[in-house]
Design an enzyme around this catalytic site. Structure first.
Site, PDB file in Angstrom:
ATOM      1  NE  ARG A  30      -3.436   0.684   0.146  1.00 44.99           N
ATOM      2  CZ  ARG A  30      -4.418   1.287   0.810  1.00 44.99           C
ATOM      3  NH1 ARG A  30      -5.149   0.620   1.672  1.00 44.99           N
ATOM      4  NH2 ARG A  30      -4.670   2.563   0.614  1.00 44.99           N
TER       5      ARG A  30
ATOM      6  NE  ARG B  29       0.071   5.208 -20.256  1.00 46.44           N
ATOM      7  CZ  ARG B  29      -1.044   5.900 -20.316  1.00 46.44           C
ATOM      8  NH1 ARG B  29      -1.007   7.207 -20.420  1.00 46.44           N
ATOM      9  NH2 ARG B  29      -2.205   5.279 -20.302  1.00 46.44           N
TER      10      ARG B  29
ATOM     11  CB  CYS C  65      -7.116   5.217 -12.620  1.00 49.34           C
ATOM     12  SG  CYS C  65      -5.369   5.294 -13.026  1.00 49.34           S
TER      13      CYS C  65
ATOM     14  CD  GLU D   1     -10.046   6.259  -1.529  1.00 48.45           C
ATOM     15  OE1 GLU D   1     -10.299   5.507  -0.574  1.00 48.45           O
ATOM     16  OE2 GLU D   1      -9.157   6.020  -2.357  1.00 48.45           O
TER      17      GLU D   1
ATOM     18  NE  ARG E 157      -7.177   6.877   0.221  1.00 45.87           N
ATOM     19  CZ  ARG E 157      -7.456   6.875   1.512  1.00 45.87           C
ATOM     20  NH1 ARG E 157      -7.057   5.881   2.270  1.00 45.87           N
ATOM     21  NH2 ARG E 157      -8.145   7.849   2.056  1.00 45.87           N
TER      22      ARG E 157
ATOM     23  CE1 TYR F 116      -1.185   4.818   3.537  1.00 43.31           C
ATOM     24  CE2 TYR F 116       0.548   3.296   4.206  1.00 43.31           C
ATOM     25  CZ  TYR F 116      -0.745   3.535   3.781  1.00 43.31           C
ATOM     26  OH  TYR F 116      -1.603   2.479   3.596  1.00 43.31           O
TER      27      TYR F 116
ATOM     28  NE  ARG G 172      -2.938   1.670   8.944  1.00 46.39           N
ATOM     29  CZ  ARG G 172      -2.977   0.358   8.681  1.00 46.39           C
ATOM     30  NH1 ARG G 172      -3.646  -0.092   7.644  1.00 46.39           N
ATOM     31  NH2 ARG G 172      -2.356  -0.482   9.471  1.00 46.39           N
TER      32      ARG G 172
END
Length: 120
Positions: A6, A62, A74, A77, A89, A107, A115
Site C-alpha cells: 500500500r 509509463r 484507476c 475514492e 492511493r 505514506y 496510517r
C-alpha cells in the site's frame, strides 16, 4: 506468494504535473523499499479523491522503464465525509517470497496521517 503493498500521498492542487510528480515519487520509494521488479507485479490499482481529475495517476508508470506490461487501473475514492482531500492511493499486488511483516508500505506528505503505524 502474492502480497499487497500500500501507498498514499497528497498534492497541494489539482494539477497534472503535480499529480504525476507525487505519484512518481510514491512509486519510486515503494519500488526501492520493497526491491520490486516489474516482472513481480501482478497489477497496480490507483484511486484518487474526487477533487483530483487533471490526469490518471497511472500515467506516471509509463515513464518507468520495463513497466509497460504491468496492468494498471484507476478509480475514484469513495467520498467519505471528512476524508483526507487531494489524496492519491495505490495498491500494488506483487509476487514475492517475503512475509507480510517485511512489506514496507509508503505514506508520504499529508497521507502519513492515514496510517502513521505503517508510514516510513
Amino acid at each position: 506468494m502474492i502480497r499487497g503493498i500500500r501507498g498514499a500521498t497528497t498534492v497541494s492542487l489539482n494539477d497534472k504535473e503535480e499529480i504525476i510528480r507525487a505519484t512518481t515519487s510514491l512509486l519510486e520509494q515503494l519500488i526501492e523499499q520493497n526491491d520490486v521488479e516489474p516482472n513481480q507485479v501482478a497489477s497496480i490499482q490507483f484511486t484518487m479523491t474526487r477533487d483530483l481529475d487533471a490526469v490518471f495517476p497511472a500515467e506516471a508508470v509509463r515513464e518507468f522503464k520495463g513497466w509497460s506490461n504491468v496492468p494498471l487501473l484507476c478509480s475514484s475514492e469513495i467520498p467519505v465525509q471528512g476524508a483526507l482531500p487531494l489524496c492519491i492511493r495505490l495498491l500494488m499486488t506483487v509476487n514475492t517470497s517475503i512475509n507480510q511483516q517485511q512489506i514496507k508500505h509508503v505514506y508520504l506528505e499529508k497521507a502519513i496521517s492515514l496510517r502513521p503505524d505503517l508510514a516510513s
